[in-house]
Write an enzyme that holds these catalytic residues in place. Structure first.
Site, PDB file in Angstrom:
ATOM      1  N   ASP A  55       0.851  -1.293  -0.101  1.00 38.58           N
ATOM      2  CA  ASP A  55       0.105   0.138  -0.040  1.00 38.58           C
ATOM      3  C   ASP A  55       0.773   1.140   0.098  1.00 38.58           C
ATOM      4  OD1 ASP A  55      -1.945  -1.983   0.239  1.00 38.58           O
ATOM      5  OD2 ASP A  55      -2.647  -1.295   2.372  1.00 38.58           O
ATOM      6  N   CYS A  94      -4.348  -6.240  -2.403  1.00 32.78           N
ATOM      7  CA  CYS A  94      -3.186  -6.931  -2.179  1.00 32.78           C
ATOM      8  C   CYS A  94      -2.845  -8.263  -2.881  1.00 32.78           C
ATOM      9  CB  CYS A  94      -2.793  -7.012  -0.606  1.00 32.78           C
ATOM     10  SG  CYS A  94      -3.055  -5.490   0.222  1.00 32.78           S
ATOM     11  N   ASP A 285       2.275  -3.128  -4.067  1.00 29.04           N
ATOM     12  CA  ASP A 285       1.439  -3.729  -4.665  1.00 29.04           C
ATOM     13  C   ASP A 285       0.114  -3.102  -5.248  1.00 29.04           C
ATOM     14  OD1 ASP A 285       0.632  -3.325  -2.038  1.00 29.04           O
ATOM     15  OD2 ASP A 285      -0.195  -5.027  -1.592  1.00 29.04           O
TER      16      ASP A 285
END
Length: 499
Positions: A55, A94, A285
């Site tokens: 993130d 994710c 990601d």
């Protein structure tokens, strides 16, 4: 006469034996030559480090223009390598994103629609060939540490699994010592939990900022770097509120912890003497864990950092690359960098190794994205095509309210707006964020914040139709089951009968 016969018989017996011996020696020599060549190739193949944060957007790295955050080691990587300005994940979630990173295939084609853990239980098809498996087959030692979040293990198999606190990147780096000293070329998949939001996601009281993994007592071996909320940079898609600033300050602190671990890993690599023969790739990601970024396909959710350095032809330190690349391109690119032969048709992406040193390479002006789930309760499939500066989003489930990830809903950044019943969240009206049209069309050259939807503007009718055609073709080519949502097109659907 007997002697002549004996000589003749001996000659007859000797000839095939001699031929056999010559063939055996020849084959043995050839095998040894092959073995030496294979050994030689292994010795000259570059090591690969793929460092994936959790993130982390381009908003929080000095090398991408943030003058507040302290990321000296990532900035140094950019100074020694190349920084991509248009790198995209394909799904801002994710697990779904990580499956793409390690396969070169869109999640809708591998069954990786959303999260792996708990009751979500999404998993890739068991016939998928992943990057670590392909590199192991080519003679690489493969190792992973930190966040995994893909399944099944048989598809995403690594030879070594290293254990450390995924919030302490310095500790993680130290656990990689044996891998860095490997006699074989190695592939190290280094995945942090930072700067993902920390548990518990729901603060008590609600207005306190999430910890983003930060602890008052800090982490062993890590210097705690804190930020004053008044100094942080608030992206324009977020409300500039006390709550937002406090959360961004926590986010920055988590990113600075990543940077220290990355620096430790680079120092350890240099100490081995292998730094000159190692490709280092830093990516995330998906975008920052704030509403408007993570789980969306807006730019803050999918446009990500990508910094690369290594023994790659023509690559100069401090260079930038404006090619539009996608995480589907990573697996073929890494195989290419590792000098591993592969079938280019096996991947949805393509290698960008040859254009690393070019600032504005031709033919790299189009990317696609495909998001279906985050949590299993968050069914909201979105497909994206970006062609040069125009970007089309199709919200397939547009008739329903946009679903929130549980951690983002609980965020004080969102709760401040929700509880106050404010009209705007950043540049968007709250109602427009929650209830979206089927098509969203943006001209990113004029509207980088994606505030003005052009889908209903008759001046852009031709652009809209052209991008729809591209999107349909992309879905068909990549075997996207959601192709059926265009006019009930069931051309990808089987009979439902096992023959």
């Amino acid at each position: 006469m007997f002697q002549n016969q004996r000589h003749t018989m001996t000659s007859k017996l000797f000839t095939p034996v001699l031929i056999f011996l010559l063939l055996f020696v020849g084959c043995t020599t050839k095998d040894k030559t092959k073995d030496l060549a294979k050994k030689d190739a292994k010795n000259t193949s570059p090591n690969i480090i793929l460092f994936v944060s959790d993130d982390h957007g381009t908003d929080a790295i000095g090398a991408y223009g943030n003058k507040v955050i302290k990321t000296p080691n990532l900035d140094q990587l950019a100074a020694e390598g190349v920084r991509f300005n248009n790198a995209y994940c394909t799904s801002a979630s994710c697990a779904a994103s990580r499956s793409v990173i390690l396969t070169g295939l869109y999640g809708h084609a591998t069954g990786s629609y959303g999260h792996v853990h708990d009751y979500h239980h999404f998993s890739s098809y068991d016939n998928v060939k992943s990057l670590p498996v392909l590199l192991e087959k080519a003679g690489y030692e493969t190792a992973r540490i930190g966040k995994y979040h893909v399944a099944p293990e048989s598809v995403y198999h690594f030879q070594k699994v290293l254990e450390a606190d995924p919030r302490n990147t310095v500790e993680m780096a130290e656990k990689c010592k044996d891998v860095l000293n490997s006699e074989k070329p190695f592939f190290l998949y280094f995945c942090t939990d930072d700067p993902h939001r920390g548990a518990p996601f729901q603060s008590d009281p609600w207005y306190l900022p999430n910890s983003f993994g930060n602890k008052k007592e800090g982490y062993e071996g890590v210097e705690t770097v804190t930020y004053d909320p008044k100094d942080v940079v608030v992206p324009d898609f977020l409300p500039d509120s006390k709550e937002t600033r406090e959360e961004i300050a926590q986010y920055y602190q988590s990113v600075s912890r990543i940077d220290q671990g990355f620096g430790k890993l680079m120092k350890m690599l240099k100490d081995t003497g292998k730094d000159k023969n190692t490709v280092v790739i830093y990516i995330s990601d998906n975008g920052m864990a704030f509403p408007g970024a993570k789980t969306t396909v807006y730019e803050p959710g999918i446009k990500l950092p990508c910094i690369i350095k290594g023994p790659l032809a023509g690559l100069k330190g401090g260079s930038v690359n404006n090619a539009l690349i996608s995480w589907t391109d990573l697996t073929p690119t890494i195989l290419d960098m590792a000098n591993v032969s592969y079938d280019s048709n096996a991947f949805h992406g393509k290698s960008f190794k040859k254009i690393l040193a070019e600032e504005n390479p031709k033919g790299w002006d189009e990317i696609y994205a495909s998001h279906t789930f985050h949590e299993i309760t968050m069914y909201y499939p979105m497909r994206v095509v970006r062609d040069k500066n125009f970007k089309l989003i199709r919200n397939i489930a547009w008739r329903q309210e946009y679903p929130f990830a549980s951690d983002l809903w609980a965020a004080s950044t969102w709760q401040e707006v929700y509880r106050s019943e404010k009209e705007y969240f950043g540049k968007r009206k709250v109602k427009d964020y929650l209830f979206r049209p089927e098509f969203e069309l943006f001209d990113l050259s004029k509207d980088p914040s994606e505030s003005h939807n052009l889908a209903d503007d008759t001046n852009y009718k031709d652009v809209l139709e052209a991008l729809k055609v591209k999107m349909k073709a992309f879905q068909k080519e990549t075997k996207d089951p959601w192709l059926i949502t265009w006019d009930h097109d069931n051309s990808l659907q089987g009979t439902g009968v096992n023959l």
